[in-house]
Design a protein around this motif. Structure first.
Motif, PDB file in Angstrom:
ATOM      1  N   PRO A 118       1.746 -10.177  -9.309  1.00 24.01           N
ATOM      2  CA  PRO A 118       2.008  -9.979 -10.733  1.00 24.01           C
ATOM      3  C   PRO A 118       0.886  -9.249 -11.458  1.00 24.01           C
ATOM      4  N   THR A 119      -0.355  -9.401 -11.015  1.00 28.65           N
ATOM      5  CA  THR A 119      -1.491  -8.787 -11.711  1.00 28.65           C
ATOM      6  C   THR A 119      -1.955  -7.508 -11.044  1.00 28.65           C
ATOM      7  N   MET A 120      -1.238  -7.029 -10.046  1.00 22.57           N
ATOM      8  CA  MET A 120      -1.670  -5.838  -9.298  1.00 22.57           C
ATOM      9  C   MET A 120      -1.419  -4.585 -10.119  1.00 22.57           C
ATOM     10  N   GLU A 121      -2.432  -3.729 -10.234  1.00 17.98           N
ATOM     11  CA  GLU A 121      -2.322  -2.443 -10.900  1.00 17.98           C
ATOM     12  C   GLU A 121      -2.569  -1.279  -9.950  1.00 17.98           C
ATOM     13  N   GLU A 122      -3.307  -1.508  -8.889  1.00 14.41           N
ATOM     14  CA  GLU A 122      -3.582  -0.487  -7.887  1.00 14.41           C
ATOM     15  C   GLU A 122      -3.885  -1.186  -6.571  1.00 14.41           C
ATOM     16  N   GLY A 123      -3.811  -0.449  -5.482  1.00 19.36           N
ATOM     17  CA  GLY A 123      -4.053  -1.031  -4.172  1.00 19.36           C
ATOM     18  C   GLY A 123      -4.742  -0.049  -3.250  1.00 19.36           C
ATOM     19  N   ASN A 124      -5.197  -0.568  -2.112  1.00 14.69           N
ATOM     20  CA  ASN A 124      -5.875   0.232  -1.092  1.00 14.69           C
ATOM     21  C   ASN A 124      -5.054   0.210   0.189  1.00 14.69           C
ATOM     22  N   ILE A 125      -4.913   1.384   0.817  1.00 11.72           N
ATOM     23  CA  ILE A 125      -4.207   1.473   2.090  1.00 11.72           C
ATOM     24  C   ILE A 125      -5.184   1.060   3.187  1.00 11.72           C
ATOM     25  N   VAL A 126      -4.939  -0.084   3.824  1.00 12.70           N
ATOM     26  CA  VAL A 126      -5.831  -0.587   4.864  1.00 12.70           C
ATOM     27  C   VAL A 126      -5.463   0.000   6.220  1.00 12.70           C
ATOM     28  N   LYS A 127      -4.176  -0.066   6.593  1.00 12.18           N
ATOM     29  CA  LYS A 127      -3.781   0.377   7.929  1.00 12.18           C
ATOM     30  C   LYS A 127      -2.289   0.689   7.918  1.00 12.18           C
ATOM     31  N   TRP A 128      -1.925   1.798   8.565  1.00 13.07           N
ATOM     32  CA  TRP A 128      -0.518   2.127   8.770  1.00 13.07           C
ATOM     33  C   TRP A 128      -0.054   1.530  10.088  1.00 13.07           C
ATOM     34  N   LEU A 129       1.064   0.804  10.045  1.00 15.59           N
ATOM     35  CA  LEU A 129       1.617   0.156  11.223  1.00 15.59           C
ATOM     36  C   LEU A 129       2.706   0.988  11.882  1.00 15.59           C
ATOM     37  N   SER A 149      -7.391   5.055   1.899  1.00 19.53           N
ATOM     38  CA  SER A 149      -7.205   5.523   0.521  1.00 19.53           C
ATOM     39  C   SER A 149      -7.361   4.348  -0.431  1.00 19.53           C
ATOM     40  N   ARG A 150      -8.176   4.530  -1.451  1.00 17.00           N
ATOM     41  CA  ARG A 150      -8.516   3.446  -2.370  1.00 17.00           C
ATOM     42  C   ARG A 150      -7.996   3.748  -3.763  1.00 17.00           C
ATOM     43  N   ASN A 151      -7.786   2.660  -4.527  1.00 10.20           N
ATOM     44  CA  ASN A 151      -7.402   2.733  -5.937  1.00 10.20           C
ATOM     45  C   ASN A 151      -6.148   3.586  -6.124  1.00 10.20           C
ATOM     46  N   VAL A 152      -5.129   3.331  -5.293  1.00 14.77           N
ATOM     47  CA  VAL A 152      -3.858   4.039  -5.421  1.00 14.77           C
ATOM     48  C   VAL A 152      -3.020   3.306  -6.465  1.00 14.77           C
ATOM     49  N   ARG A 153      -2.653   4.005  -7.527  1.00 10.07           N
ATOM     50  CA  ARG A 153      -1.937   3.383  -8.633  1.00 10.07           C
ATOM     51  C   ARG A 153      -0.515   3.020  -8.220  1.00 10.07           C
ATOM     52  N   LEU A 154       0.070   2.047  -8.943  1.00 10.91           N
ATOM     53  CA  LEU A 154       1.442   1.642  -8.679  1.00 10.91           C
ATOM     54  C   LEU A 154       2.383   2.816  -8.915  1.00 10.91           C
ATOM     55  N   GLY A 155       3.381   2.947  -8.047  1.00 12.03           N
ATOM     56  CA  GLY A 155       4.349   4.026  -8.177  1.00 12.03           C
ATOM     57  C   GLY A 155       3.931   5.325  -7.537  1.00 12.03           C
ATOM     58  N   THR A 156       2.702   5.410  -7.008  1.00 12.00           N
ATOM     59  CA  THR A 156       2.248   6.637  -6.360  1.00 12.00           C
ATOM     60  C   THR A 156       2.963   6.804  -5.024  1.00 12.00           C
ATOM     61  N   LEU A 157       3.387   8.023  -4.721  1.00  9.81           N
ATOM     62  CA  LEU A 157       4.069   8.313  -3.469  1.00  9.81           C
ATOM     63  C   LEU A 157       3.067   8.248  -2.317  1.00  9.81           C
ATOM     64  N   ILE A 158       3.296   7.332  -1.368  1.00  8.29           N
ATOM     65  CA  ILE A 158       2.376   7.168  -0.252  1.00  8.29           C
ATOM     66  C   ILE A 158       2.958   7.681   1.060  1.00  8.29           C
ATOM     67  N   ALA A 159       4.271   7.828   1.140  1.00  6.46           N
ATOM     68  CA  ALA A 159       4.902   8.342   2.356  1.00  6.46           C
ATOM     69  C   ALA A 159       6.332   8.731   2.019  1.00  6.46           C
ATOM     70  N   VAL A 160       6.956   9.475   2.937  1.00  5.06           N
ATOM     71  CA  VAL A 160       8.364   9.844   2.803  1.00  5.06           C
ATOM     72  C   VAL A 160       9.061   9.560   4.120  1.00  5.06           C
ATOM     73  N   MET A 161      10.339   9.194   4.028  1.00  7.93           N
ATOM     74  CA  MET A 161      11.190   8.932   5.183  1.00  7.93           C
ATOM     75  C   MET A 161      12.426   9.816   5.111  1.00  7.93           C
ATOM     76  N   VAL A 162      13.134   9.929   6.218  1.00 12.01           N
ATOM     77  CA  VAL A 162      14.424  10.618   6.262  1.00 12.01           C
ATOM     78  C   VAL A 162      15.430   9.655   6.865  1.00 12.01           C
ATOM     79  N   GLU A 163      16.703   9.949   6.630  1.00  7.38           N
ATOM     80  CA  GLU A 163      17.757   9.107   7.164  1.00  7.38           C
ATOM     81  C   GLU A 163      17.900   9.330   8.661  1.00  7.38           C
ATOM     82  N   GLU A 164      18.548   8.381   9.298  1.00  9.47           N
ATOM     83  CA  GLU A 164      18.749   8.470  10.744  1.00  9.47           C
ATOM     84  C   GLU A 164      19.592   9.690  11.079  1.00  9.47           C
ATOM     85  N   GLY A 165      19.213  10.412  12.126  1.00 11.92           N
ATOM     86  CA  GLY A 165      19.933  11.596  12.550  1.00 11.92           C
ATOM     87  C   GLY A 165      19.421  12.885  11.948  1.00 11.92           C
TER      88      GLY A 165
END
Length: 489
Positions: free
Chosen positions: A59-70, A112-128
């Protein structure tokens, strides 16, 4: 006969020409179809992406840090799969996917540090779909600020003819989250350079080590003033600075060199530390704290622990304290309240928040429905939650929604202290260490020793007045000094 031969030869030639014309027409038609399919294909138009944005994991989060991509680029993703680990203002939380598809592009790398909420961090595509042909959305324009940004105009400076020309200041980097490599960040921090002045040449706007070195080359070098011999003069008398003024010394120390007296090094605060500072300031400035203390005799609890240890049941004194607090809240529900914007809010459940110290700061995991659990079950839950808190693996539902907090510093030898209320809760119980004291028995006028422990209740004066706080402490002491009562409550 000759006429017939000539007519037959003409017919054959006409048939050959018609066949060639049909082939040409069919070839043209096929080429048009291929061209239409090409311009309508993903190779030309690109694949429409599924956006993965920085979510609000607390509830109090305004920004976050990317620790590791799984997940890696090109790897299939199903709904509920873990995408990455994000450091919030509370803990390191695993972000799960909301869509099925393929992870096409990672826009925010690990670290990546101090990434604001709503910031685009990745993109995906549909299957196929071809994930290599994904169309990267352009960065969203930042909202216009009240103060217009500073711009540099090409104006010829008026300088003396003999003065060397000064390099023009570098252009400011476009607005948006800055992405720096570790080497570039170290160089810029060491020399005190603004990262926004660097021209990013790396992939997706990454400022590389070469960009940082180029910025250092472009920055004007300090001019050396010529030393002019002056006649000997009496040394000036040092005038002490006026009282209350700051000393005229460099505020920062240079990495790798011993600091001069009075210097310091700024330590960047983590998201957890910043949120703790904000909430403590909010608590002490908006909540009227009231304090009350009482001494509890721990002889019965200590004896019960010894008896349980003989049966291979290991519980701590803190487990009995959690149980006693939960049972007391059940008996006095007026204390089991929180403060909302409209006023008091009575809670139906009793969830006890226990303060756990970690390397990143203090966090309060929750033992849910503690009044209906036994001491052994509370002990098992408390140990598991404390370990997850130290590992940074707590889930949001494991530290959100508590109704009453307990902070125990008895293991550090603290005799007693007053804790700060964790809003929106109404109370927090501070536990000190147990001590041995001699007390006079009124019945036979003899001295006997007691194991006393001081507990201090910090309460919100808007919700819990002094009389209610006193009744709560009296009932809590009774439950702790007579553990058998807690099984009957």
């Amino acid at each position: 006969m000759a006429a017939s031969l000539r007519l037959g030869r003409r017919g054959i030639l006409f048939g050959l020409k018609l066949s060639k014309l049909n082939k040409c027409l069919w070839g043209t038609h096929s080429w048009q179809e291929q061209a239409r399919h090409f311009f309508q294909s993903p190779w030309f138009l690109g694949v429409t992406p599924l956006k993965v944005q920085m979510p609000a994991l607390s509830p109090t989060m305004e920004e976050g840090n990317i620790v590791k991509w799984l997940k890696t680029e090109g790897e299939p993703v199903a709904v509920g799969d873990a995408l990455c680990e994000i450091e919030t203002d509370k803990a390191v939380v695993t972000m799960e996917s909301n869509d099925d598809g393929v992870l096409a592009k990672i826009l925010m790398e690990e670290g990546s540090r101090n990434v604001r909420l709503g910031t685009l961090i990745a993109v995906m595509v549909e299957e196929g779909q071809d994930w290599k042909q994904v169309e990267i959305p352009p960065p969203e324009a930042a909202a216009p600020s009240a103060t217009p940004p500073a711009t540099y105009e090409a104006v010829a400076p008026v300088v003396p003819p003999a003065a060397p020309s000064t390099p023009t200041p570098p252009k400011l980097a476009p607005s948006g989250p800055l992405r720096l490599s570790p080497a570039a960040r170290h160089i810029l921090d060491t020399h005190g350079m603004d990262p926004k002045l660097a021209t990013a040449t790396g992939p997706r706007g990454l400022i590389t080590k070469e960009d940082a070195l180029n910025l250092l080359k472009m920055s004007p070098a300090p001019k050396e003033k010529p030393v002019i011999a002056a006649p000997a003069a009496p040394s000036p008398v040092a005038i002490p600075p006026p009282p209350g003024s700051r000393p005229n010394i460099p505020p920062l120390s240079v990495p790798g060199k011993p600091g001069a007296p009075g210097t310091f090094t700024e330590i960047p605060a983590s998201n957890v530390r910043r949120v703790i500072a904000q909430r403590l300031t909010q608590s002490k400035t908006t909540i009227p704290h009231a304090y009350a203390s009482v001494d509890c005799d721990m002889a019965a609890v200590i004896q019960l622990r010894k008896d349980l240890a003989k049966e291979q049941v290991k519980v701590s004194v803190n487990d009995f304290i959690i149980k006693a607090a939960a049972v007391t809240l059940k008996e006095i529900p007026e204390v089991n309240v929180t403060w909302s914007g409209d006023g008091p809010r009575a809670l139906d459940s009793i969830h006890i928040s226990i303060a756990v110290a970690t390397d990143k700061g203090l966090i309060t995991p929750i033992i849910k429905d503690a009044a209906n659990k036994g001491v052994q079950e509370i002990s098992t839950n408390a140990k598991a939650l404390a370990q997850k808190a130290r590992d940074g693996k707590l889930l949001p539902e494991e530290y959100q929604g508590g109704s009453f907090s307990i902070s125990n510093l008895g293991m550090f030898g603290i005799s007693g202290f007053s804790a700060v209320i964790n809003p929106p809760q109404a109370c927090i119980l501070a536990i000190g260490t147990s001590r041995t004291e001699l007390r006079l028995c009124e019945d036979d006028q003899t001295l006997h020793s007691q194991q006393l422990m001081t507990v201090t209740l910090s309460s919100d004066g808007r919700l819990v007045d002094d009389e209610l706080a006193s009744r709560f402490l009296d009932k809590f002491r009774t439950n702790l000094e007579q553990p058998q009562r807690m099984a009957l409550a």
